[in-house]
Design an enzyme around this catalytic site. Structure first.
Site, short mmCIF file in Angstrom:
data_model
loop_
_atom_site.label_atom_id
_atom_site.label_comp_id
_atom_site.label_asym_id
_atom_site.label_seq_id
_atom_site.Cartn_x
_atom_site.Cartn_y
_atom_site.Cartn_z
N LYS A 184 -50.98 1.91 -35.35
CA LYS A 184 -51.40 2.56 -36.59
C LYS A 184 -50.53 3.78 -36.83
CE LYS A 184 -55.32 4.65 -38.95
NZ LYS A 184 -56.78 4.86 -38.95
N LYS A 219 -50.73 -1.40 -38.93
CA LYS A 219 -51.23 -0.73 -40.13
C LYS A 219 -50.36 0.46 -40.47
CE LYS A 219 -55.31 1.71 -41.62
NZ LYS A 219 -56.53 2.36 -41.20
#
Ligand code: PBG
Length: 337
Positions: free
Chosen positions: A204, A258
């Site tokens: 992330k 992400k």
């Protein structure tokens, strides 16, 4: 005299052979997008019968629990079988100790129970991070401006346990603290939740594309500083592989990259390296950009949406978290290829 044009050389290989008709194209199409590949994130808020627009995400609404259940029913009819819940927590419930995060009756847990009661066959994914409950908008505890890793992990474990207790099928730690996957996995095992799946937000990145989401969960106003001491540097590709290796080692069943489109290279490397269930999160900013350009008439919104989702399949993702899920599933059901 008209100049003579020399004849083109005879082409022995003509890739256009396979593009001539829809049937030929379909025959050799390598990847397909299926409704089963889509996970739909939903925002939950207090009240009853409430639908509230999120201005920075046109078409996305915050729903009260009853409306979440209705929406999940509609999405399921279109083929979406996994949803992900994000609570919009009232400012009065945000505290420094984030106790609302593991309240068995917090919004997220109430929504999980309601969805599982109405649609037991739908998978409910929940988010593990303190930001919706934190006065300062961070995913972990903060002392003197420093994010406290291990203290945060203890809280995240309590949060994950309360979600498992409420019936979550997939626990999604999005907090990026070190050691949280192992700690959550051990706690789940210890509490008898042996069948709970963990999808780790493994790679992330500290991204500007989360802006609209922070509006949607009401964390934008609260956030002080940035998340760069726990989320990843956008320039680091190899680090993503180390993060994924670690989270798999600690007991993650599935991993996520992400944001999505700006990080397709990371998706591909992750899939090629680990060959495990790999997901991308097409985040709020990506969604907002497509919607905004479509609203201006600058792009064809439906086509851009479908092309963006197909890109994840091509990049090796098994599936994608996307705010477009029901809309895309609707088009797929009508035969979109
Ligand atoms: C926070 C969290 C974020 C998102 C999912 N979980 C935002 C952040 O890290 O600040 C972003 C999702 C999106 O932008 O759609 N734990």
């Amino acid at each position: 005299m008209t100049p003579t044009v020399p004849p083109a050389p005879l082409a022995l290989s003509r890739p256009r052979h396979l593009r001539r008709t829809a049937a030929l194209g379909g025959l050799v199409r390598q990847d397909r997008l299926h409704a089963d590949d889509l996970i739909w994130p939903l925002f939950v808020r207090d009240g009853e019968g409430v639908l509230e627009e999120v201005p920075s995400m046109p078409g996305v609404v915050r729903r009260s629990v009853d409306r979440v259940v209705d929406a999940v029913g509609e999405a399921q009819a279109l083929g979406v079988r996994t949803i992900c819940l994000f609570p919009y927590t009232d400012a009065s419930l945000k505290t420094e100790d984030c106790a609302e995060a593991w309240n068995p009756d917090n919004l997220s847990n109430r929504a999980t129970r309601a969805v599982k009661a109405a649609f037991p066959q739908v998978s409910v994914m929940t988010d593990v991070a303190l930001d919706p409950y934190n006065v300062n908008g961070h995913d972990g505890f903060v002392r003197d401006g420093v994010i406290l890793n291990d203290e945060s992990v203890e809280a995240l474990v309590r949060m994950a346990l309360s979600q498992a207790e409420a019936g979550a099928d997939i626990i999604g730690p999005s907090d990026m603290m070190d050691g949280r996957i192992g700690a959550i996995r051990r706690a789940l095992e210890g509490a008898g939740h042996r069948d709970v799946t963990i999808m780790s937000y493994a790679a992330k990145y500290a991204s500007a594309f989360y802006g609209p989401f922070r509006d949607a969960v009401g964390a934008s106003g609260a956030l002080t500083g940035d998340k760069k001491t726990y989320q990843m540097d956008p320039l680091n590709g190899d680090e993503a592989l180390r993060m994924i290796a670690r989270d798999l080692d600690e007991g993650a069943d599935m991993v996520m990259v992400k944001p999505g489109l700006p990080y397709l290279d990371v998706c591909r490397r992750a899939k090629d390296t680990f060959a495990v269930p790999t997901f991308a999160y097409q985040v709020s900013g990506e969604y907002a950009m497509i919607r905004a350009a479509a609203a201006q008439g600058w792009i064809d919104g439906e086509k851009a949406m479908m092309e963006s989702l197909m890109a994840f399949r091509r990049a090796g993702c098994d599936g994608v978290l996307t705010y477009f899920a029901p809309e895309a599933a609707g088009l797929i059901a009508k035969g979109w290829e």
